[in-house]
Design an enzyme around this catalytic site. Structure first.
Site, PDB file in Angstrom:
ATOM      1  N   ASP A 362       0.841  -1.200   0.000  1.00 23.51           N
ATOM      2  CA  ASP A 362       0.000   0.000   0.000  1.00 23.51           C
ATOM      3  C   ASP A 362       0.878   1.254   0.000  1.00 23.51           C
ATOM      4  OD1 ASP A 362      -2.342   1.840   1.006  1.00 23.51           O
ATOM      5  OD2 ASP A 362      -3.270  -0.095   0.591  1.00 23.51           O
ATOM      6  N   LYS A 472      -3.619  -0.965  -6.973  1.00 26.59           N
ATOM      7  CA  LYS A 472      -4.706  -0.313  -6.208  1.00 26.59           C
ATOM      8  C   LYS A 472      -4.623   1.180  -6.499  1.00 26.59           C
ATOM      9  CE  LYS A 472      -6.223   0.509  -1.425  1.00 26.59           C
ATOM     10  NZ  LYS A 472      -5.903   0.239  -0.017  1.00 26.59           N
ATOM     11  N   TRP A 473      -5.671   1.722  -7.122  1.00 30.15           N
ATOM     12  CA  TRP A 473      -5.690   3.128  -7.586  1.00 30.15           C
ATOM     13  C   TRP A 473      -6.523   3.933  -6.591  1.00 30.15           C
ATOM     14  CZ3 TRP A 473      -5.308   4.702 -13.263  1.00 30.15           C
ATOM     15  CH2 TRP A 473      -5.602   6.069 -13.443  1.00 30.15           C
ATOM     16  N   ASP A 474      -5.868   4.745  -5.796  1.00 25.00           N
ATOM     17  CA  ASP A 474      -6.551   5.478  -4.726  1.00 25.00           C
ATOM     18  C   ASP A 474      -6.808   6.929  -5.142  1.00 25.00           C
ATOM     19  OD1 ASP A 474      -7.660   5.898  -2.236  1.00 25.00           O
ATOM     20  OD2 ASP A 474      -5.964   5.091  -1.126  1.00 25.00           O
ATOM     21  N   CYS A 522     -10.233   2.762  -5.453  1.00 21.66           N
ATOM     22  CA  CYS A 522     -10.303   3.111  -4.032  1.00 21.66           C
ATOM     23  C   CYS A 522     -10.446   4.629  -3.969  1.00 21.66           C
ATOM     24  CB  CYS A 522      -9.007   2.670  -3.340  1.00 21.66           C
ATOM     25  SG  CYS A 522      -8.945   3.029  -1.579  1.00 21.66           S
ATOM     26  N   ASP A 544     -12.979   2.377   4.343  1.00 19.93           N
ATOM     27  CA  ASP A 544     -11.847   2.235   5.264  1.00 19.93           C
ATOM     28  C   ASP A 544     -12.305   1.669   6.606  1.00 19.93           C
ATOM     29  OD1 ASP A 544      -9.805   3.012   3.643  1.00 19.93           O
ATOM     30  OD2 ASP A 544      -9.719   5.082   4.342  1.00 19.93           O
TER      31      ASP A 544
HETATM   32  C1  GLA Z   1      -6.866   5.465   1.754  1.00 19.16           C
HETATM   33  C2  GLA Z   1      -7.311   4.052   1.455  1.00 19.16           C
HETATM   34  C3  GLA Z   1      -6.623   3.079   2.366  1.00 19.16           C
HETATM   35  C4  GLA Z   1      -5.130   3.227   2.230  1.00 19.16           C
HETATM   36  C5  GLA Z   1      -4.721   4.667   2.499  1.00 19.16           C
HETATM   37  C6  GLA Z   1      -3.260   4.883   2.193  1.00 19.16           C
HETATM   38  O1  GLA Z   1      -7.358   5.882   2.987  1.00 19.16           O
HETATM   39  O2  GLA Z   1      -8.696   3.944   1.543  1.00 19.16           O
HETATM   40  O3  GLA Z   1      -7.023   1.761   2.066  1.00 19.16           O
HETATM   41  O4  GLA Z   1      -4.747   2.825   0.951  1.00 19.16           O
HETATM   42  O5  GLA Z   1      -5.464   5.578   1.711  1.00 19.16           O
HETATM   43  O6  GLA Z   1      -2.865   6.175   2.386  1.00 19.16           O
END
Ligand code: GLA
Length: 724
Positions: A362, A472-474, A522, A544
């Site tokens: 992550d 995982k694309w946040d 995400c 989250d």
């Molecule tokens: C967001 C995402 C989490 C994690 C954090 C990392 O809050 O929802 O799952 O990846 O960022 O900073």
């Protein structure tokens, strides 16, 4: 033929799975809505159902004194200024400054395959009707698209606005559709929320006037999902009418339900016209996002299944939609920013052989990113932290037969980053004003081509130069100071929609440019959980909040529109990091396994007992994964209305099913809770595996049985049915 045109009555009859949608071109040349509901007789002339309320103050169409007012007709696309006082779907400003248009029928086309929207995701396939409307006077025109499917009870609608005249037109509103409803006897269901509390359920009656939901955040948002359902007051989970509308869109939107004085209602919406305008030069057009409209006569559950079928068959990437998902271990809640290569390898080693097949690294592997104040935008591995680089971890993970996933937040930049120091003008911000911080970060201006190209190259370089299997694309903040250096002043109100177009462009190039890599979406939890994102991301981090009790509500609400296969759900540690609550390990797995599942905790701390539990949980999950990904969902008990959360997933051929039973609180003498199964074939015989009982589907569904909940708070138990 799913779409019929009956020329003598100028009626269009669109037939989808179990549904009919009818409208006709009336005496004023206006496309007048007739019906949307269960399938009715092809060729039947239902204009006898037309009814008009007393409307003594209404104005006739301009220059015509012998037809009714536009205000009286149930609309397919309402417009303003010529007698219709309901919410217009479109507001063009013409050269003289007037905002008038009269969009009347011109011609139509029926095509076998739905044309894609350029630059925006939409459902594929399906026979499509395109109705061309034209203003009576100038060159302003609208094309209305209607698509129906033989495998799901939804109709996909959108509008394309065109300037075929010789002077500029400025659109101040450009919604995607209008849907007329026969009366006002409805309640609105919507999905509201906030960080860690996404998609909770609201239900309120309509009233005279407008009820609306929207986002002004340049994202679809956790605040209100771009979805609204109109339910009859007596509609329940299993019975009654439900009409849903869901926008395939990720930027600011609005949806409105309006009750008119004559007791009819209409739905309209699309791109939010708050802080919006769009310049159409001669020859230009604006394509609006798609609205997916579902009809169910089988309650909210039937509507949900219509959406799940539509999205799995026509929206979500076909390479991944039904195939087994990575069963992953994510290091975020295990380490946050505090990790190195040995720690990550140890986390992976600890689950080797337990059925977990992917390590996702992550936030915090790049730039100078030891906390959330710096580094975003610098997509270069931090070798001080990860000695040997990503390669050291990837080689190890691959050597033990696991896959490797990596986190990005491509749309963002930290003030303390090399990217910001080199290109401060790439961050969204208005002239002479300081920027708002959110999670200490700024956003990149996705309306700019140079920024889009940078993001595509930066992310592609990392995933191409390393053996990355999963991304995982946040997206962790919302836009403020909407302004772009690259847009003329008169185009600044195009910003929010142009941001979405930029986002789709980079998704298209990065996701579709790397077809072997699995991408998960995400957004600071599940704040951009919309159908457009689902087109690129077959699964999206749901919230989250990983507390199992809280998750029952979040996952229940999310499933009102979105399939379980899209919901990413992890088993995490207790006390839970968000709520401090302690729930049984097995319960956490039962709830997290109702989706695309994974684990997110420090596996190096697993006891032998926990390891054995994980091995069993993942083996059980793999046995029913096809039900979760591809089956029909039946919600039985709502955690919003009761102390229980009960859901069943049933295979499409009804040969097997899983039933999940969760009870919030134990008491010394718990009342008996009986659960009636749902979704089985009533006439087929089933074995309830955990008890050995055999009975007809009708028996399990009507008589039910009392699940044996473990004797604790937050207890869950699973049952499996096999057709024999
Ligand atoms: C967001 C995402 C989490 C994690 C954090 C990392 O809050 O929802 O799952 O990846 O960022 O900073």
């Amino acid at each position: 033929m799913a779409i019929q045109f009956i020329s003598d009555t100028k009626t269009f009859h669109l037939m989808g799975k179990d549904i009919s949608y009818l409208f006709f071109i009336n005496e004023a040349g206006y496309p007048e809505h007739l019906y949307f509901g269960p399938r009715i007789g092809a060729g039947d002339d239902i204009r006898y159902t037309r009814a008009f309320g007393a409307n003594s103050t209404s104005a006739t169409p301009p220059g015509v004194d012998d037809v009714r007012s536009y205000n009286d007709y149930p609309s397919e696309l309402s417009f303003f200024g010529t007698g219709d006082y309901r919410e217009p779907a479109v507001l063009p400003v013409n050269r003289a400054g007037d905002r008038l248009c009269e969009l009347l029928f011109d011609t139509f086309d029926i095509v076998g395959e739905k044309p894609a929207i350029s630059g925006m995701p939409s459902l594929d396939g399906g026979e499509t009707l395109i109705v061309h409307l034209k203003d009576r006077i100038n060159g302003f025109a609208a094309d209305l698209y209607y698509t129906v499917y033989d495998d799901c009870s939804v109709i996909a609608r959108r509008a394309v606005y065109k300037n075929t005249g010789s002077s500029d037109v400025r659109l101040e509103r450009a919604y995607s559709f209008t849907l007329a409803l026969p009366d006002r006897d409805y309640e609105m269901l919507s999905l509201y929320g906030v960080w860690a509390k996404e998609r909770h359920i609201d239900r309120i009656p309509l009233h005279h006037g407008v009820v609306s939901i929207d986002s002004k955040r340049t994202t679809s948002s956790a605040t209100l999902n771009p979805f609204m359902a109109l339910l009859r007051p007596d509609t329940t989970e299993t019975h009654g009418e439900a009409v849903g509308v869901n926008l395939v869109y990720s930027s600011s939107y609005v949806l409105k339900a309006e009750v008119a004085p004559d007791g009819t209602a209409q739905l309209t919406g699309g791109i939010n016209d708050f802080d919006f305008s769009w310049k159409l030069a001669p020859g230009d057009q604006l394509e609006t996002p798609e609205a997916v409209i579902a009809y169910s006569a089988e309650g909210i559950g039937g509507m949900s299944r219509a959406y799940h079928d539509a999205y799995r068959a026509h929206l979500i990437n076909k390479r991944f939609v039904g195939s087994p998902r990575p069963l992953l271990i994510n290091n975020w809640e295990a380490t946050y920013f505090n990790f190195d290569v040995p720690k990550l390898c140890a986390i992976a080693d600890a689950v080797n052989g337990l059925g977990i097949d992917t390590l996702v690294l992550d936030d915090g592997w790049f730039g100078k990113r030891d906390d959330d104040r710096s580094g975003l935008g610098d997509w270069v591995v931090n070798e001080n932290k990860l000695s040997g680089g990503l390669k050291a971890i990837i080689d190890h993970v691959h050597s033990i037969g696991m896959k490797f996933g990596l986190w990005f937040e491509p749309e963002m930049v930290s003030e303390d980053s090399d990217l910001f120091r080199a290109h401060p003008d790439w961050a969204i911000g208005a002239p002479d004003r300081k920027r708002c911080y959110s999670r200490h970060q700024f956003m990149l201006d996705l309306t700019r081509k140079d920024v889009l190209d940078y993001i595509v190259k930066a992310v592609s370089d990392v995933i191409e130069q390393n053996e990355v299997d999963y991304v995982k694309w946040d997206y962790n903040r919302n836009v403020t100071e909407s302004w772009s250096r690259c847009l003329e002043p008169e185009r600044q109100s195009e910003f929010a929609h142009r941001y979405a177009l930029g986002l789709y462009d980079i998704c298209e190039r990065i996701v579709n440019g790397h077809p072997g890599i699995f991408f998960e979406g995400c957004s600071g939890g599940g704040a951009r959980f919309d159908p457009a994102m689902m087109h690129y991301f077959p699964q999206i981090w749901t919230s989250d909040d990983t507390d199992a009790e809280e998750r029952t509500k979040i996952q229940y609400g999310t499933s009102i529109v979105y399939p379980l296969s899209v919901m990413s759900c992890h088993v995490s540690v207790c006390p839970n990091h968000q709520t401090g609550r302690v729930t049984p390990f097995d319960t956490r797995a039962v709830i997290a396994h109702l989706g695309a599942t994974g684990y997110e905790l420090d596996t190096t701390k697993f006891t032998d007992e926990e390891k054995a539990a994980v091995k069993l949980q993942t083996a059980e999950y793999k046995k029913v994964q096809d039900l979760v990904l591809c089956g029909d969902l039946y919600r039985i008990d709502s955690p919003f209305d009761s102390g229980f959360f009960t859901e069943a997933v049933v295979s499409k051929d009804k040969s097997k099913a899983e039933l999940i039973c969760y009870r919030r609180f134990v008491s010394v003498n718990n009342e008996i809770k009986r659960v009636k199964m749902a979704g089985l074939d009533p006439d087929a015989c089933y074995r309830l595996e955990e008890t050995g009982i055999t009975a007809k589907g009708s028996t399990f569904m009507n008589v039910g049985f009392a699940p044996k909940y473990p004797h604790s708070d937050f207890a869950a138990v699973k049952y499996h049915f096999t057709r024999i």
